[in-house]
Design a protein around this motif. Sequence first.
Motif, PDB file in Angstrom:
ATOM      1  N   ILE A 255       0.796  -1.344   0.028  1.00 40.31           N
ATOM      2  CA  ILE A 255      -0.112  -0.138   0.140  1.00 40.31           C
ATOM      3  C   ILE A 255       0.916   1.294   0.026  1.00 40.31           C
ATOM      4  N   LYS A 256       1.802   1.130   0.642  1.00 39.49           N
ATOM      5  CA  LYS A 256       2.930   2.542   0.664  1.00 39.49           C
ATOM      6  C   LYS A 256       3.409   2.644  -0.354  1.00 39.49           C
ATOM      7  N   CYS A 257       4.154   1.455  -1.099  1.00 38.86           N
ATOM      8  CA  CYS A 257       4.749   1.792  -2.267  1.00 38.86           C
ATOM      9  C   CYS A 257       3.708   2.407  -3.496  1.00 38.86           C
TER      10      CYS A 257
ATOM     11  N   GLU B 267      -7.510  -8.137  -3.979  1.00 38.52           N
ATOM     12  CA  GLU B 267      -7.536  -8.482  -2.687  1.00 38.52           C
ATOM     13  C   GLU B 267      -8.674  -7.713  -2.012  1.00 38.52           C
ATOM     14  N   PHE B 268      -9.275  -6.673  -2.334  1.00 39.32           N
ATOM     15  CA  PHE B 268     -10.494  -6.424  -1.710  1.00 39.32           C
ATOM     16  C   PHE B 268     -11.480  -7.150  -1.708  1.00 39.32           C
ATOM     17  N   TYR B 269     -11.789  -7.817  -3.095  1.00 37.08           N
ATOM     18  CA  TYR B 269     -12.741  -8.616  -3.148  1.00 37.08           C
ATOM     19  C   TYR B 269     -12.653 -10.016  -2.257  1.00 37.08           C
ATOM     20  N   GLN B 270     -11.396 -10.498  -2.127  1.00 37.30           N
ATOM     21  CA  GLN B 270     -11.045 -11.637  -1.359  1.00 37.30           C
ATOM     22  C   GLN B 270     -11.449 -11.282   0.208  1.00 37.30           C
TER      23      GLN B 270
ATOM     24  N   ALA C  59      -7.883   0.723   3.959  1.00 31.67           N
ATOM     25  CA  ALA C  59      -6.597   1.105   3.486  1.00 31.67           C
ATOM     26  C   ALA C  59      -6.636   0.867   1.828  1.00 31.67           C
ATOM     27  N   ILE C  60      -7.255  -0.113   1.316  1.00 32.03           N
ATOM     28  CA  ILE C  60      -7.293  -0.452   0.047  1.00 32.03           C
ATOM     29  C   ILE C  60      -8.235   0.753  -0.710  1.00 32.03           C
TER      30      ILE C  60
ATOM     31  N   PHE D  39     -15.409   3.646   3.366  1.00 34.53           N
ATOM     32  CA  PHE D  39     -15.226   4.797   2.302  1.00 34.53           C
ATOM     33  C   PHE D  39     -15.318   6.119   3.204  1.00 34.53           C
ATOM     34  N   ALA D  40     -14.718   6.154   4.225  1.00 35.27           N
ATOM     35  CA  ALA D  40     -14.613   7.290   5.249  1.00 35.27           C
ATOM     36  C   ALA D  40     -14.065   8.642   4.237  1.00 35.27           C
TER      37      ALA D  40
END
Length: 630
Positions: free
Chosen positions: A81-83, A121-124, A186-187, A267-268
């Motif tokens: 995520i950082k990259c 990843e979000f779906y998983q 995060a995603i 979704f803040a």
Amino acid sequence: MPRKGMRSICFSPKTISFLSPPRSSPSRQALPPTPLRTEFMVEQTVENASSLIMKWNPETSAYANVTSLFYENRREAMLFIKCVNDLQKVMHLIVSEDSTHYRLVQAQNLMQIAMKRLQKEFYQILSMNRAHLDPESMSTRSSRTSRSSISDFEDDVSPDDDVLAASDSITEVEQVSSIAMADLKAIAECMNAAGYAKECVNVYKVVRKSIIDEGIYRLGVERISSSRINKMDWQALDMKIKNWLEAVKVAMKTLFFGERFLCDHVFAVSESIRESCFSEISKEGATLLFGFAELVAKSKKPSSPEKMFRALDMYTAISENWVEIESIFSFESTSPVRTQALSSLIKLSESIYTMFSGFESSIQKHSSKALVPGGGVHSLTSNAMNYLSLLADYSNVLTDIISDWPPPEKSSLPESYFDSPDSDDPPAAAISTRFAWLVLVLLCKLDGKAKYYKDVSLSYLFLASNLQHVVLKVRTSNLQYLLGEDWIVKHEAKVGQFAASYERLAWNKVFSSLPENPTAEISPEEAKETFKRFNISFDEACRKQSVCVVADPKLRDDIKVSIGRKITPVYREFYEKHRSSVGEQRGFGVFVRYAPEDVENYLSNLFYGTIDSESSATTSTLSSRQRHRA
């Protein structure tokens, strides 16, 4: 690593960690950027991103294709995520300084690969954590303030920090759901920053809508037409209404509440995305849920007490959840849900008003002239008061509904029934006025039915018994709070007046058959005549009153005591004084048929409607003779 290993890492809090962002030294932050330093940063950022992103490219790595980044190595997932966030910043920098930079195309390709990875990843995470991201878990979590929580991720992640352990007060399920929610957030923030919010949102909508739809289905809420409702028998429809009442509780406290909480958390970063997601996920199910109440309210089922109470139950279910409805479905795009809920309230209110008016009309139109044997409680009285006492249990809801109704038209009843028709006192609460009016309508109808009795005394007993039943129902139900103590006291006094009128008309001949001075000296002939008058009047009164019924024990005892006080003491004194003079004559039993104890016993057996006057009189005569001989 096998899938089992992936899940064991996810579900064991001891293996979960995330890193805090490194803090740059003041000297480094103070250095002004230079072209050389900028170029080095671009090169380093792209190379670092390329190394990690390509490692998890499912198109070039079989391992990456079958392995979940967030479940396999959560620390590395945070670095990923950082990259991506760093790569996004560098891309903006390149475009602002040199849009032809050779690294821009590579960065764009890497970004596309990274977005596909994050989308997967979000779906998983959404799919594999259905049990931990269910609405019940979310609603429980939203109402709990934990001593330790999972932090949101910042832009920088330090490789030396571990994930904060959840506190002992949080269960394992809550730990897993907390981590999943943090990962999803995060995603979502990363993809939104990179301009890939649409892809993220589409995945979320598909997965979460299926959960809401499944929840609605399991609650027994289905799409149904008004024609089908009209064809249902009441028992089947009643079962559906009961099921719906439970469904509303669960849906509002758990299903929609939990989904709104999760959506707002993930979704803040964007209110518009939150609105879009929650609206598409929940609007259809919620509209279907609240629409059922309107269909029932508009159904053509005949009015009945059962339908009235079910309509009140449904109105209560929606009105009690109105604050939650406005809060959960506060978005403009979910206004159709609020509109449907309000429309159902209005239709239910109209249906309740129609049934309420129909109830009043049914009392006024009750045309049966059949007399209640013995002047007992009329079925109209018991049915109407049962109905009203149950309605009084809904006084809080009815207060809201009745406040908008037009006041009852007093012109439908004679003015003599109103105590103060021209009173300038402030009007009572609308609901109290309405209930008092319905009771008055009932009492007026009973007054008319009393006139069908040929025996006037029986008509007064009928009025006393029925009014006593009304007063008792009022005193022992919530009607007492609507009508007030003054109303009760006033009508209890009327019961006494009716009972006194019955007593005077039914027993006056017996009262007058006894001398004013029972111990005065009189001749044996005069004593005989007095006993004879008493026997005749008492026999006649008892014969007529033996069929009378007074259902209320208190009223029954009050009437018997009142009659006994006027007869027994006087008769006892007269009997004790003059029985000997009569007893010296032949034919004692012809003149003295009742001993004082016989009179008391006979009176005590009145108002049950089962007395055989002939056998009782015979028994009394025999017993008096036996006592006289003794």
